[in-house]
Design a protein around this motif. Structure first.
Motif, PDB file in Angstrom:
ATOM      1  N   ILE A 139    -114.307 -56.176  21.149  1.00  0.00           N
ATOM      2  CA  ILE A 139    -112.890 -55.891  21.384  1.00  0.00           C
ATOM      3  C   ILE A 139    -112.009 -57.081  21.012  1.00  0.00           C
ATOM      4  O   ILE A 139    -110.904 -56.913  20.482  1.00  0.00           O
ATOM      5  CB  ILE A 139    -112.672 -55.487  22.855  1.00  0.00           C
TER       6      ILE A 139
ATOM      7  N   ASP B   1    -103.053 -59.709  26.942  1.00  0.00           N
ATOM      8  CA  ASP B   1    -101.791 -60.223  26.392  1.00  0.00           C
ATOM      9  C   ASP B   1    -100.811 -60.595  27.504  1.00  0.00           C
ATOM     10  O   ASP B   1    -100.132 -61.630  27.432  1.00  0.00           O
ATOM     11  CB  ASP B   1    -101.149 -59.183  25.471  1.00  0.00           C
TER      12      ASP B   1
ATOM     13  N   ASN C  22    -111.874 -49.324  27.979  1.00  0.00           N
ATOM     14  CA  ASN C  22    -110.702 -48.828  27.275  1.00  0.00           C
ATOM     15  C   ASN C  22    -110.098 -50.028  26.549  1.00  0.00           C
ATOM     16  O   ASN C  22    -109.416 -50.866  27.163  1.00  0.00           O
ATOM     17  CB  ASN C  22    -109.689 -48.208  28.241  1.00  0.00           C
ATOM     18  N   ALA C  23    -110.394 -50.137  25.252  1.00  0.00           N
ATOM     19  CA  ALA C  23    -110.068 -51.349  24.498  1.00  0.00           C
ATOM     20  C   ALA C  23    -108.568 -51.622  24.464  1.00  0.00           C
ATOM     21  O   ALA C  23    -108.123 -52.771  24.633  1.00  0.00           O
ATOM     22  CB  ALA C  23    -110.624 -51.239  23.084  1.00  0.00           C
ATOM     23  N   GLU C  24    -107.766 -50.587  24.267  1.00  0.00           N
ATOM     24  CA  GLU C  24    -106.325 -50.790  24.142  1.00  0.00           C
ATOM     25  C   GLU C  24    -105.727 -51.338  25.436  1.00  0.00           C
ATOM     26  O   GLU C  24    -104.897 -52.258  25.413  1.00  0.00           O
ATOM     27  CB  GLU C  24    -105.658 -49.457  23.758  1.00  0.00           C
ATOM     28  N   THR C  25    -106.166 -50.802  26.566  1.00  0.00           N
ATOM     29  CA  THR C  25    -105.616 -51.250  27.850  1.00  0.00           C
ATOM     30  C   THR C  25    -106.049 -52.676  28.170  1.00  0.00           C
ATOM     31  O   THR C  25    -105.247 -53.485  28.658  1.00  0.00           O
ATOM     32  CB  THR C  25    -106.051 -50.303  28.978  1.00  0.00           C
TER      33      THR C  25
ATOM     34  N   ARG D 224    -106.799 -55.001  26.075  1.00  0.00           N
ATOM     35  CA  ARG D 224    -106.068 -55.932  25.202  1.00  0.00           C
ATOM     36  C   ARG D 224    -104.667 -56.189  25.746  1.00  0.00           C
ATOM     37  O   ARG D 224    -104.184 -57.325  25.755  1.00  0.00           O
ATOM     38  CB  ARG D 224    -105.985 -55.371  23.776  1.00  0.00           C
ATOM     39  N   ARG D 225    -103.984 -55.131  26.176  1.00  0.00           N
ATOM     40  CA  ARG D 225    -102.637 -55.308  26.743  1.00  0.00           C
ATOM     41  C   ARG D 225    -102.688 -56.134  28.020  1.00  0.00           C
ATOM     42  O   ARG D 225    -101.796 -56.951  28.286  1.00  0.00           O
ATOM     43  CB  ARG D 225    -101.993 -53.941  27.021  1.00  0.00           C
TER      44      ARG D 225
END
Length: 393
Positions: A354, A249, A240-243, A245-246
């Motif tokens: 990603i 971060d 899950n790329a969005e998760t 990345r977060r």
């Protein structure tokens, strides 16, 4: 009767006969209560235990690694629905991704995946052999263990990102592998996500735990830990790329950044496995282009993150160190030396996609022994790949 069963024991214990009703009954009679053969349930059959949906079912573009003179390819991989589940009166092993509830072993499996770790000693597609080791009782907690929970890659990619999505309204206790206590980088990551929110219970991977109420989230980042055929493949890999990345971060926000570091890194290996016999020859060649050797196992997590965050070029042998691509922010180029039997392994090529890493691999022959050292990297092929990526004639 006991004498007969003793003679039958080696026969009925083999994987091939796990699902034979007579041998299964004999095994469960003879080895009770410490070991049983039980039915495997895929976790998607346990929706009545789901307390929250996290993600819908989806598809993932699973990118195979780029190689010299080959076209980049991707395959569509199914991603299951993701839920938080609540199981009561369950047995867990922190080294296993499966949950043992009553007479069922609940788990997620992708095609060809093998998961006999922790208290699961053997399984086929229908049944599993489970062993109750020394048992301790616990009240409740969120399960953050699983196959490979001792490994930096599986810890960082499959397990810890779940902390981005788990709500402490369910429980303020989490279960992790006690090996985290021995690895400072794991301790630091765990503290970032648990500080002032959760109590951590460190579980011994040689024990079985009976938990009155355990919360479990199935994977949204998943890589096959092992396979029945012994191969290392793209099957079953998804992110899950969005998760993630977060997740990355948040770690970077909570780590002090080191400055003035070199930007061209050779991931030098020593005092470990999978060391090329000619890695010094490659390092000497790369010094002419400004590369420096970096031994990540000798660095703190904030140093590791800083090296990768600022890197312009990363070269090295495949291994858990490449997990740190999640810290890349400088769009680096990369070359990873990969064993021939892992040419379709996509865990790191997908991380590269990603986090905007131009990721390439070069294969070496290891006679199918993925962790062995003293293999040789073809030096001329490497120079050709390196020149090609850099536009050097």
């Amino acid at each position: 009767m006991a004498a007969v069963l003793n003679r039958l024991a080696p026969y009925i214990k083999s994987n091939e006969y796990l699902s034979n009703p007579i041998k299964k009954a004999l095994y469960n009679y003879f080895y009770r209560p410490n070991s049983k053969i039980i039915k495997i349930f895929d976790i998607d059959r346990c929706r009545q235990q789901a307390v929250q949906k996290i993600f819908e079912k989806s598809n993932f573009k699973n990118y195979l690694p780029k190689r010299l003179n080959t076209e980049e390819r991707c395959i569509e991989t199914d991603v299951p629905e993701v839920f938080i589940y609540q199981f009561e009166d369950a047995y867990i092993s922190i080294a296993s991704s499966a949950i043992w509830v009553k007479d069922h072993l609940i788990t997620y499996r992708s095609k060809g995946e093998r998961f006999n770790e922790g208290f699961v000693t053997a399984h086929n597609n229908m049944d599993a052999k489970v062993v109750l080791k020394e048992t301790e009782e616990l009240e409740e907690g969120f399960f953050l263990g699983g196959n490979g929970s001792w490994n930096w890659f599986h810890f960082m990619i499959e397990m810890m990102p779940k902390m981005m999505l788990f709500d402490e309204k369910y429980t303020r206790t989490i279960f992790v592998n006690e090996i985290v206590l021995k690895i400072p980088s794991m301790q630091t990551i765990l503290e970032i996500f648990t500080k002032n929110r959760f109590t951590v219970k460190y579980l011994n991977q040689d024990k079985t735990y009976f938990v009155k109420k355990v919360y479990y989230m199935n994977d949204f980042n998943h890589i096959q830990f092992n396979r029945f055929d012994g191969q290392i493949k793209a099957d079953g890999t998804f992110y899950n790329a969005e998760t993630i990345r977060r997740f990355s971060d948040k770690i970077i926000e909570n780590l002090p950044e080191k400055t003035g570091l070199p930007t061209k890194l050779f991931l030098y290996r020593k005092n470990t496995h999978r060391i090329a016999s000619n890695q010094d020859e490659i390092m000497d060649y790369l010094k002419e282009f400004g590369f420096v050797p970096v031994c990540l196992e000798e660095l703190s997590i904030d140093e590791q993150a800083s090296y990768f965050k600022n890197a312009e070029y990363i070269i090295g042998i495949s291994g858990a160190a490449w997990t740190n691509m999640i810290f890349c922010r400088n769009h680096p180029r990369a070359i990873s030396f990969v064993a021939e039997n892992a040419e379709s392994f996509t865990a790191f090529s997908n991380l590269g996609r990603i986090f905007d890493v131009d990721f390439h691999i070069q294969l070496y022959n290891n006679n199918g022994l993925h962790s062995d050292s003293n293999f040789i990297i073809n030096f001329e092929d490497f120079k050709e790949l390196f020149r090609n990526i850099n536009g050097i004639q």
